[in-house]
Design a protein around this motif. Structure first.
Motif, PDB file in Angstrom:
ATOM      1  N   ILE A   1       0.836  -1.201   0.000  1.00  0.00           N
ATOM      2  CA  ILE A   1       0.000   0.000   0.000  1.00  0.00           C
ATOM      3  C   ILE A   1       0.870   1.251   0.000  1.00  0.00           C
ATOM      4  CG2 ILE A   1      -1.602   1.357   1.417  1.00  0.00           C
ATOM      5  CD1 ILE A   1      -2.888  -0.949  -0.236  1.00  0.00           C
ATOM      6  N   THR A   2       1.950   1.244   0.767  1.00  0.00           N
ATOM      7  CA  THR A   2       2.852   2.402   0.803  1.00  0.00           C
ATOM      8  C   THR A   2       3.472   2.630  -0.570  1.00  0.00           C
ATOM      9  OG1 THR A   2       3.308   2.073   3.141  1.00  0.00           O
ATOM     10  CG2 THR A   2       4.926   3.340   1.891  1.00  0.00           C
ATOM     11  N   ALA A   3       3.929   1.561  -1.215  1.00  0.00           N
ATOM     12  CA  ALA A   3       4.539   1.690  -2.545  1.00  0.00           C
ATOM     13  C   ALA A   3       3.512   2.182  -3.576  1.00  0.00           C
ATOM     14  CB  ALA A   3       5.129   0.357  -2.983  1.00  0.00           C
ATOM     15  N   ILE A   4       2.328   1.611  -3.533  1.00  0.00           N
ATOM     16  CA  ILE A   4       1.269   2.010  -4.469  1.00  0.00           C
ATOM     17  C   ILE A   4       0.855   3.453  -4.216  1.00  0.00           C
ATOM     18  CG2 ILE A   4      -1.148   1.602  -5.089  1.00  0.00           C
ATOM     19  CD1 ILE A   4      -0.545  -1.423  -4.556  1.00  0.00           C
ATOM     20  N   SER A   5       0.733   3.810  -2.966  1.00  0.00           N
ATOM     21  CA  SER A   5       0.338   5.165  -2.587  1.00  0.00           C
ATOM     22  C   SER A   5       1.318   6.193  -3.141  1.00  0.00           C
ATOM     23  CB  SER A   5       0.263   5.265  -1.072  1.00  0.00           C
ATOM     24  OG  SER A   5      -0.033   6.569  -0.669  1.00  0.00           O
ATOM     25  N   LYS A   6       2.601   5.904  -3.016  1.00  0.00           N
ATOM     26  CA  LYS A   6       3.615   6.816  -3.562  1.00  0.00           C
ATOM     27  C   LYS A   6       3.539   6.873  -5.083  1.00  0.00           C
ATOM     28  CE  LYS A   6       6.868   6.481   0.244  1.00  0.00           C
ATOM     29  NZ  LYS A   6       8.145   5.957   0.726  1.00  0.00           N
ATOM     30  N   ARG A   7       3.316   5.703  -5.702  1.00  0.00           N
ATOM     31  CA  ARG A   7       3.271   5.640  -7.164  1.00  0.00           C
ATOM     32  C   ARG A   7       2.139   6.479  -7.737  1.00  0.00           C
ATOM     33  NH1 ARG A   7       1.741   0.143  -9.598  1.00  0.00           N
ATOM     34  NH2 ARG A   7      -0.212   1.145 -10.087  1.00  0.00           N
ATOM     35  N   ILE A   8       0.965   6.426  -7.113  1.00  0.00           N
ATOM     36  CA  ILE A   8      -0.168   7.173  -7.677  1.00  0.00           C
ATOM     37  C   ILE A   8      -0.372   8.529  -7.015  1.00  0.00           C
ATOM     38  CG2 ILE A   8      -1.335   5.079  -8.456  1.00  0.00           C
ATOM     39  CD1 ILE A   8      -3.324   5.452  -6.146  1.00  0.00           C
TER      40      ILE A   8
ATOM     41  N   LEU B   1      -1.178   9.410  -3.676  1.00  0.00           N
ATOM     42  CA  LEU B   1      -2.286   9.593  -2.743  1.00  0.00           C
ATOM     43  C   LEU B   1      -1.932  10.641  -1.704  1.00  0.00           C
ATOM     44  CD1 LEU B   1      -3.643   6.021  -1.868  1.00  0.00           C
ATOM     45  CD2 LEU B   1      -4.626   7.717  -3.405  1.00  0.00           C
ATOM     46  N   GLY B   2      -2.926  11.379  -1.283  1.00  0.00           N
ATOM     47  CA  GLY B   2      -2.743  12.358  -0.224  1.00  0.00           C
ATOM     48  C   GLY B   2      -2.507  11.665   1.109  1.00  0.00           C
ATOM     49  N   GLN B   3      -2.036  12.414   2.074  1.00  0.00           N
ATOM     50  CA  GLN B   3      -1.668  11.865   3.377  1.00  0.00           C
ATOM     51  C   GLN B   3      -2.843  11.166   4.058  1.00  0.00           C
ATOM     52  OE1 GLN B   3      -0.491  14.804   6.240  1.00  0.00           O
ATOM     53  NE2 GLN B   3      -0.172  13.301   7.857  1.00  0.00           N
ATOM     54  N   PHE B   4      -4.017  11.786   4.056  1.00  0.00           N
ATOM     55  CA  PHE B   4      -5.157  11.208   4.758  1.00  0.00           C
ATOM     56  C   PHE B   4      -5.627   9.910   4.107  1.00  0.00           C
ATOM     57  CE2 PHE B   4      -5.780  15.803   5.916  1.00  0.00           C
ATOM     58  CZ  PHE B   4      -5.297  15.651   7.205  1.00  0.00           C
ATOM     59  N   MET B   5      -5.711   9.898   2.783  1.00  0.00           N
ATOM     60  CA  MET B   5      -6.136   8.683   2.081  1.00  0.00           C
ATOM     61  C   MET B   5      -5.095   7.580   2.285  1.00  0.00           C
ATOM     62  SD  MET B   5      -8.427   7.102   0.244  1.00  0.00           S
ATOM     63  CE  MET B   5      -9.414   8.039  -0.906  1.00  0.00           C
ATOM     64  N   HIS B   6      -3.825   7.925   2.172  1.00  0.00           N
ATOM     65  CA  HIS B   6      -2.774   6.920   2.379  1.00  0.00           C
ATOM     66  C   HIS B   6      -2.880   6.324   3.786  1.00  0.00           C
ATOM     67  CE1 HIS B   6       1.025   4.870   2.798  1.00  0.00           C
ATOM     68  NE2 HIS B   6       1.258   5.613   3.877  1.00  0.00           N
ATOM     69  N   ASN B   7      -3.000   7.180   4.794  1.00  0.00           N
ATOM     70  CA  ASN B   7      -3.087   6.694   6.180  1.00  0.00           C
ATOM     71  C   ASN B   7      -4.315   5.805   6.386  1.00  0.00           C
ATOM     72  OD1 ASN B   7      -0.744   8.070   6.776  1.00  0.00           O
ATOM     73  ND2 ASN B   7      -1.785   9.765   7.801  1.00  0.00           N
TER      74      ASN B   7
ATOM     75  N   VAL C   1      -5.959   3.991   4.064  1.00  0.00           N
ATOM     76  CA  VAL C   1      -5.791   2.715   3.360  1.00  0.00           C
ATOM     77  C   VAL C   1      -4.741   1.849   4.071  1.00  0.00           C
ATOM     78  CG1 VAL C   1      -5.177   1.641   1.157  1.00  0.00           C
ATOM     79  CG2 VAL C   1      -6.580   3.695   1.170  1.00  0.00           C
ATOM     80  N   ALA C   2      -3.681   2.477   4.576  1.00  0.00           N
ATOM     81  CA  ALA C   2      -2.662   1.730   5.320  1.00  0.00           C
ATOM     82  C   ALA C   2      -3.268   1.136   6.595  1.00  0.00           C
ATOM     83  CB  ALA C   2      -1.481   2.638   5.648  1.00  0.00           C
ATOM     84  N   LEU C   3      -4.113   1.887   7.278  1.00  0.00           N
ATOM     85  CA  LEU C   3      -4.790   1.373   8.470  1.00  0.00           C
ATOM     86  C   LEU C   3      -5.713   0.213   8.102  1.00  0.00           C
ATOM     87  CD1 LEU C   3      -5.399   1.578  11.504  1.00  0.00           C
ATOM     88  CD2 LEU C   3      -7.207   3.229  10.911  1.00  0.00           C
ATOM     89  N   MET C   4      -6.418   0.353   6.992  1.00  0.00           N
ATOM     90  CA  MET C   4      -7.274  -0.731   6.536  1.00  0.00           C
ATOM     91  C   MET C   4      -6.452  -1.990   6.267  1.00  0.00           C
ATOM     92  SD  MET C   4      -9.923   1.327   4.045  1.00  0.00           S
ATOM     93  CE  MET C   4     -11.067  -0.026   3.739  1.00  0.00           C
TER      94      MET C   4
END
Length: 186
Positions: free
Chosen positions: A67-74, A76-82, A84-87
């Motif tokens: 999720i962290t790698a994908i989040s950086k690739r696309i 994602l903003g901090q709140f959405m990343h956090n 999805v990472a929590l999920m």
């Protein structure tokens, strides 16, 4: 089946509400449409991503790393990343598609926006879309965003769904109605 859908919906709505409220409180609500679009594009295009969010074989740390790698690739903003990472850490990624839908509904309600599903027999011009948007805004009292697709089997005309309302002015439907009326007249 219904029970699992309602469980997923409940989980998704709680995550979406928490994410929305946090973004609203922090004044970062403008990043949500891009985040929603980014996650939706992954869900629609990448079979590997769908497998990641639904497969029980990945560990929590593997999911969080992915999720962290994908989040950086696309981007994602901090709140959405956090969120999805929590999920991922809570093994709730199976609810991500529904969470994105709930989040978009919350954002639409906040912005007084509705999505209109338009099916047309041909590509609509920018002028036709602008006129259609004006009519639908007058009817709904809200801003209207379009999801347009072309279906050449309609022969001509358009069908528009705005919330629970459907307006179908396609030639195909008119011919079908005429056929049914002729059958009843016999």
């Amino acid at each position: 089946m219904t029970e699992s859908v309602s469980v997923t919906s409940g989980i998704a709505s709680r995550y979406a509400a928490a994410l929305f409220e946090l973004a609203l409180d922090e004044g970062d609500i403008e990043s949500l449409p891009n985040d929603i679009s980014g996650v939706r594009s992954l869900l629609n295009a990448d079979g590997g991503f769908r497998q990641l969010i639904t497969s029980p074989v990945y560990t929590r740390s593997e999911m969080a790393s992915a999720i962290t790698a994908i989040s950086k690739r696309i981007g994602l903003g901090q709140f959405m990343h956090n969120c999805v990472a929590l999920m991922a850490l809570k093994r709730r990624l199976f609810a991500l598609p529904a969470m994105v839908d709930h989040l978009e509904s919350l954002l639409d309600a906040h912005r007084r926006t509705m999505t209109a599903e338009i099916v047309a027999a041909r590509e609509l011009t920018a002028e036709e879309l602008a006129n259609l948007q004006d009519v639908l805004r007058d009817v709904s009292g809200k801003n209207v965003r379009f999801e347009v697709r072309v279906d050449t089997s309609l022969i001509g005309g358009i069908a528009a769904r705005l919330g629970s309302r459907l307006v179908d002015s396609t030639v195909k439907t008119k011919l079908k109605n005429l056929k049914n009326a002729l059958k009843e007249a016999e």
